[in-house]
Design an enzyme around this catalytic site. Structure first.
Site, mmCIF file in Angstrom:
data_model
loop_
_atom_site.group_PDB
_atom_site.id
_atom_site.type_symbol
_atom_site.label_atom_id
_atom_site.label_comp_id
_atom_site.label_asym_id
_atom_site.label_seq_id
_atom_site.Cartn_x
_atom_site.Cartn_y
_atom_site.Cartn_z
ATOM 1 N N CYS A 223 -27.872 -89.473 25.961
ATOM 2 C CA CYS A 223 -26.753 -90.196 26.587
ATOM 3 C C CYS A 223 -25.854 -89.154 27.247
ATOM 4 C CB CYS A 223 -25.988 -90.995 25.544
ATOM 5 S SG CYS A 223 -27.055 -92.112 24.611
ATOM 6 N N CYS B 232 -22.357 -88.060 25.850
ATOM 7 C CA CYS B 232 -22.281 -87.702 24.429
ATOM 8 C C CYS B 232 -22.630 -86.237 24.213
ATOM 9 C CB CYS B 232 -23.245 -88.587 23.645
ATOM 10 S SG CYS B 232 -23.425 -88.090 21.919
ATOM 11 N N SER C 42 -23.630 -99.530 21.148
ATOM 12 C CA SER C 42 -23.030 -98.631 22.142
ATOM 13 C C SER C 42 -23.388 -99.193 23.507
ATOM 14 C CB SER C 42 -23.621 -97.220 22.016
ATOM 15 O OG SER C 42 -23.269 -96.647 20.807
HETATM 16 S S1 SF4 Z 1 -24.581 -91.555 21.823
HETATM 17 FE FE1 SF4 Z 1 -25.755 -91.629 19.906
HETATM 18 S S2 SF4 Z 1 -27.836 -92.101 20.633
HETATM 19 FE FE2 SF4 Z 1 -26.727 -91.345 22.450
HETATM 20 S S3 SF4 Z 1 -27.130 -89.107 22.480
HETATM 21 FE FE3 SF4 Z 1 -25.216 -89.444 21.326
HETATM 22 S S4 SF4 Z 1 -25.881 -89.480 19.175
HETATM 23 FE FE4 SF4 Z 1 -27.704 -89.848 20.438
#
Ligand code: SF4
Length: 384
Positions: free
Chosen positions: A120, A123, A226
């Site tokens: 993501c 993130c 999410s």
């Molecule tokens: S938001 Fe959650 S699923 Fe997406 S990269 Fe970050 S830790 Fe991984």
């Protein structure tokens, strides 16, 4: 010498009973032991006064009660507390306690993996490769370290405690490590031990559709999605998993989530990204998307981290977005940015630790030090 004794933390009740039977104890002993491990938080067999001296010795010879190692603890001025925890193979993961605004209670945010397979783009953890899944002991152990830190053992009968909720929203995608997450959460829910009700546990997923039904049926915990975008085009850019499970499929899986109701709404996490997903039209599209679903929203102002490509939406735009949702009858609080003074973005503390290890390694190599205390495998980890 390597300690080969088995860790009792993380075993299901059935497995703990089987271990007791295997060492010649009666099955009911497992119940006494469970109470010591998870209600009293005891780590030393010789302090377990409800257990005979003979059994204490036998347990000591065969088993250990081990938490993840505390590498670093950081406390924010706003009451947020963050732990970097180490595991025997040298890997690390993060756990965070986020107090409610009244600071009476709060939520422990737990990691399910070291790194993440998903990428993501908003993130920080998404910038780290997946190293491995965490074991049940490492998952429930994070909560136990948090309780150690707040001195909340034993579990009080009235349930009154600061660490009142759990959210699986730390590093990693919990649905990709579901068996271990399920074992750990069942331990956390068990009323004879840690005793956090499933109504106080939320599992957050990026949208691993095939696992959602099983999660609801087997664990019955609250579900958080999410979401972060209202079109497939943008969501696939932010969260590549959307290419596999696009919005229509994801929304249907939400409609089918067992136990979702008006009293147990599905939370949609929505990170506010300037100019990308924060317009009034986006808010209205969001309402269309979740029509008919028992839903609530959590609007998250983006918390920038070094190298991130996004900016946080303007406060007025976030407010407008929230108002539109609330005017249509949905709860849509704007999550206050917490712990911004303690590397609060998910995965940031681990990255910082990796960076420090890497620079220590560089220094040592520059000095020509290549000793047995820093073996090749650890060096490789530090570099990668
Ligand atoms: S938001 Fe959650 S699923 Fe997406 S990269 Fe970050 S830790 Fe991984």
């Amino acid at each position: 010498m390597t300690d080969t004794r088995k860790n009792l933390i993380g075993l299901s009740r059935e497995d703990l009973t089987a271990e007791m039977v295997a060492i010649g104890e009666k099955p009911y002993r497992a119940k006494q032991l469970w109470h010591q491990l998870y209600n009293r938080g005891e780590t030393d067999f010789f302090n377990m006064t409800t257990i005979s001296k003979v059994m204490q010795q036998r347990l000591h010879e065969q088993f250990v009660v081990e938490r993840p190692r505390l590498e670093r603890e950081m406390s924010s001025v706003d009451g947020t507390r963050k732990w970097l925890l180490g595991f025997p193979d040298g890997n690390e993961a993060e756990t965070v306690f986020i107090p409610d605004m009244d600071e009476e209670r709060g939520t422990v945010c737990i990691s399910s993996q070291v790194g993440c397979t998903l990428t993501c783009t908003f993130c920080h953890t998404g910038t780290q490769l997946l190293v491995r899944n965490l074991t049940p002991a490492e998952i429930v152990g994070q909560f136990m370290v948090a309780r150690d830190s707040y001195g909340e053992w034993p579990t009080p009968d009235d349930g009154g405690r600061k660490l009142s909720n759990i959210v699986m929203m730390g590093m990693g995608e919990p649905m990709f490590n579901f068996d271990n997450v399920a074992t750990a959460l069942k331990i956390a829910m068990d009323g004879d031990g840690i005793g956090i009700s499933k109504r106080r546990i939320t599992l957050s997923t990026s949208g691993v559709v095939p696992m959602m039904k099983r999660c609801g049926e087997e664990l019955g915990v609250n579900l958080a999605i999410s979401l972060h975008a209202v079109t497939d085009e943008l969501r696939s850019e932010l969260m590549p998993i959307n290419k596999k499970y696009p919005l229509k499929v994801l929304m249907q899986a939400c409609r089918d989530y067992p136990g979702a109701s008006n009293s147990r709404r599905i939370t949609f996490e929505y990170i506010m990204l300037k100019g990308l997903n924060d317009s009034a039209a986006d808010a209205k599209k969001l309402l269309q998307l979740i029509r008919g679903l028992p839903a609530k929203f959590n609007l998250i102002p983006f918390n920038p981290w070094p190298g991130s490509a996004y900016e946080c939406s303007a406060p007025a735009d976030i407010r407008r977005f929230s108002d539109i949702l609330q005017d249509n009858g949905y709860s849509a609080p704007i999550r206050a940015s917490r712990g911004s003074d303690i590397l609060a973005a998910c995965g940031q503390l681990r990255s910082e630790s990796q960076r420090q290890k890497c620079s220590r390694l560089t220094e040592r190599l520059a000095q020509g030090i290549d000793d047995e205390h820093f073996p090749a495998q650890r060096q490789q980890q530090a570099i990668s």
